[in-house]
Write a protein that holds these residues in place. Structure first.
Motif, PDB file in Angstrom:
ATOM      1  N   CYS A  79      19.607 -54.968  14.732  1.00  0.00           N
ATOM      2  CA  CYS A  79      20.822 -55.046  15.331  1.00  0.00           C
ATOM      3  C   CYS A  79      21.320 -53.822  16.283  1.00  0.00           C
ATOM      4  O   CYS A  79      22.202 -53.620  16.972  1.00  0.00           O
ATOM      5  N   THR A 107      22.928 -60.211  16.398  1.00  0.00           N
ATOM      6  CA  THR A 107      23.851 -59.813  15.954  1.00  0.00           C
ATOM      7  C   THR A 107      23.699 -59.690  14.354  1.00  0.00           C
ATOM      8  O   THR A 107      22.816 -60.036  13.698  1.00  0.00           O
ATOM      9  N   PRO A 130      29.098 -65.936  18.098  1.00  0.00           N
ATOM     10  CA  PRO A 130      29.208 -64.480  18.668  1.00  0.00           C
ATOM     11  C   PRO A 130      29.921 -64.638  20.034  1.00  0.00           C
ATOM     12  O   PRO A 130      29.344 -63.935  20.987  1.00  0.00           O
TER      13      PRO A 130
END
Length: 594
Positions: A79, A107, A130
């Motif tokens: 990430c 994410t 997201p």
């Protein structure tokens, strides 16, 4: 370094522990940032000649820098990668810019879900989309709600589906294990839990082996021996990262790694402590947290002479602090001393019931304590009500819409409030790799208030439209957010020049306040998008005497918050200054207690 093996998964040495790890394996690591990194196991893998690894973890940081420095990794799924308050991760940046590292970006909530799918033997897992981020297209797909039909017609939050993310080998360093092979983890757990169950092998090193029945330290988690493949004692096996309560992070060793940069050979000696250094670190974590707190606050004041004078960092802390209500939940992200100071100031002055979560959600509900570097994690470790994992706080708080504030930094922000922490372009056209978004892509929509700050506003970091979007809030409507089970809130950008707020009617950021001494023309000249001035724009209210006294004497007497406002060239000098002061305080206390 090691102790004799016994029954169950115990082995005698690290070479035996990692013997079955093959080149090309998908490998993950425990801990987070500078906490419980399995450094001894990584050194053993290097000695074994393992190569071509696929590194899978929430963050890259110190473990990935070592692996890259030894040419052991060719692919990474993560990430973000940085060295937290120490600055960028130079080997990661060079490897990605030169295509030496194949990078797959996830994410945070997406990675948790992928690990869960692998650990629960599922074909896929779903999570809140997201929305607004460019990253969702890379690892996930829109998911249809089987109970309410297509996302457009459903009442629930839009969802994404993610494939399983299996791990071949998970390298875990923990505090203790018993004779049977059950393992005890204390402190912030990062993504340890989903990674353990997603892994085919779990290799563990611990500081201490104890008889059956002696595990169960306060707020700890016990990993059943069912999930432990092999186990060995490796004292100081996480050094120079921490393994509390045995030893804290050694920031002096980390400074050697930072100084080496990306062009020198990785300083492996910085990963191997001498006994005297370990003894010094251990004496510091044996001190009562209350005495450390009192000693930090007893330092001579470093503020300007007049109580009405204030610095820019103090203004920004106070402005952020005023956005926080009397109750709520504030999460402290990575490398955020200025934001942490704002949360603590709000809790101290007017919001005693405010719940804080530090170390990326791993240490829950610490009291107000002074900011520090060397003692920072130890104070929250000792004083927090709960030790948790990042996956747990995502499930318990973020996904249920319970987080009210999380202040995030960005390399670029555009007029819509979209952020970019992925790639920027230099003046000569070169693409420059940035650390990554961490958990921003998920939390931009999930927590009530999306708070962005830029300590040095310019036309380069405020642009008309970012080319790649790390995170952007797209669910603004209050009724829509309530339908999705989320709290209504604001999107705010705070800079060294003023405060902007997203206005749905304008479709972008609108200037709400301008800081004292800043002229509107100056602000316009330093903004890369057209500045829309709100009808009710005012001058930012300066810090009050009460706020300044609390900030300087109670919340941040050492001035750690300044790290957010200095450039990279000044950062290491300021870190040295802070460490020198703090180590003197801790060592004087240790002498009193010896």
């Amino acid at each position: 370094m090691t102790a004799p093996a016994g029954p169950g998964p115990w082995v005698d040495d690290l070479a035996t522990l990692v013997r079955d790890v093959r080149s090309g394996s998908r490998v993950s690591v425990s801990g987070f940032h500078f906490s419980r990194a399995p450094i001894a196991q990584l050194l053993a893998l290097a000695e074994a000649g393992v190569r071509d690894l696929h590194y899978i973890a929430w963050g890259g940081g110190l473990p990935l820098e070592f692996l890259l420095g030894r040419n052991m990794v060719s692919k990474a799924s993560l990430c973000f990668s940085s060295l937290d308050v120490m600055g960028p991760a130079p080997r990661f940046r060079r490897a990605v810019e030169t295509d030496q590292l194949e990078l797959h970006e996830w994410t945070a909530l997406g990675m948790i879900s992928g690990l869960r799918a692998a650990g629960e033997n599922l074909a896929f897992e779903v999570f809140q989309e997201p929305a607004g981020s460019s990253l969702g297209e890379g690892f996930s797909r829109p998911a249809t709600d089987p109970y309410h039909g297509d996302r457009a017609g459903g009442e629930g939050v839009p969802m994404s589906a993610v494939r399983p993310l299996p791990i071949d080998v998970f390298l875990l360093h923990a505090q203790r294990a018993d004779d049977d092979g059950n393992v005890e983890i204390q402190g912030a757990r990062g993504f340890d839990m989903p990674a353990i169950f997603a892994a085919r092998q779990v290799l563990v090193t611990v500081e201490e082996r104890v008889p059956r029945g002696q595990l169960g330290a306060p707020r700890s988690f016990i990993v059943p021996r069912t999930f432990v493949s092999k186990l060995a004692v490796a004292r100081s096996g996480a050094y120079p990262s921490s393994c509390l309560p045995y030893y804290p992070t050694d920031f002096r060793a980390l400074r050697k790694i930072v100084d080496a940069g990306r062009d020198q050979e990785f300083p492996v000696d910085a990963l191997r402590p001498d006994p005297e250094r370990l003894a010094t670190l251990g004496r510091r974590t044996a001190l009562p947290a209350a005495r450390i707190t009192a000693a930090l606050r007893a330092q001579p004041p470093r503020e300007p002479a007049g109580t009405d004078e204030y610095t820019l960092d103090e203004l920004l802390v106070c402005v952020l602090s005023r956005t926080i209500g009397e109750s709520g939940v504030c999460s402290v992200g990575a490398a955020s001393p200025l934001a942490t100071a704002a949360y603590l100031l709000a809790k101290h002055l007017r919001a005693p019931g405010l719940m804080l979560m530090s170390h990326n959600g791993g240490l829950v509900d610490p009291p107000v304590r002074p900011l520090a570097l060397a003692a920072n994690e130890y104070l929250d470790f000792a004083l927090s009500a709960v030790h948790a994992g990042g996956d747990e706080t995502y499930h318990w708080y973020y996904q249920r819409g319970l987080i009210t504030h999380e202040v995030v930094g960005a390399a670029q922000v555009d007029r819509r409030g979209a952020t970019n922490n992925l790639w920027v372009e230099a003046s000569d056209g070169r693409r420059i790799r940035l650390p990554g978004q961490g958990g921003m892509a998920d939390v931009a929509n999930l927590h009530a208030n999306f708070m962005i700050y830029l300590p040095r506003q310019s036309r380069r970091n405020t642009v008309a439209e970012v080319k790649t979007v790390s995170a952007r809030r797209v669910w603004h409507d209050a009724d829509q957010r309530r339908r999705y089970g989320l709290q209504p809130g604001r999107t705010v950008l705070l800079t060294n020049l003023g405060l902007f707020e997203y206005d749905p009617r304008a479709g972008g950021l609108v200037l709400r306040t301008i800081h004292p001494g800043v002229q509107l023309e100056e602000l316009r000249e330093n903004t890369g998008f057209e500045v829309v001035v709100g009808d009710d724009v005012t001058t930012t209210v300066p810090p009050t005497a009460e706020e300044l006294t609390a900030l300087r004497r109670v919340v941040d007497p050492l001035g750690v918050r300044r790290l957010d406002l200095v450039g990279s060239a000044e950062r290491q000098a300021l870190i040295d200054e802070l460490l020198t002061t703090e180590e003197r305080i801790l060592d004087e206390l240790a002498t009193e207690y010896s």
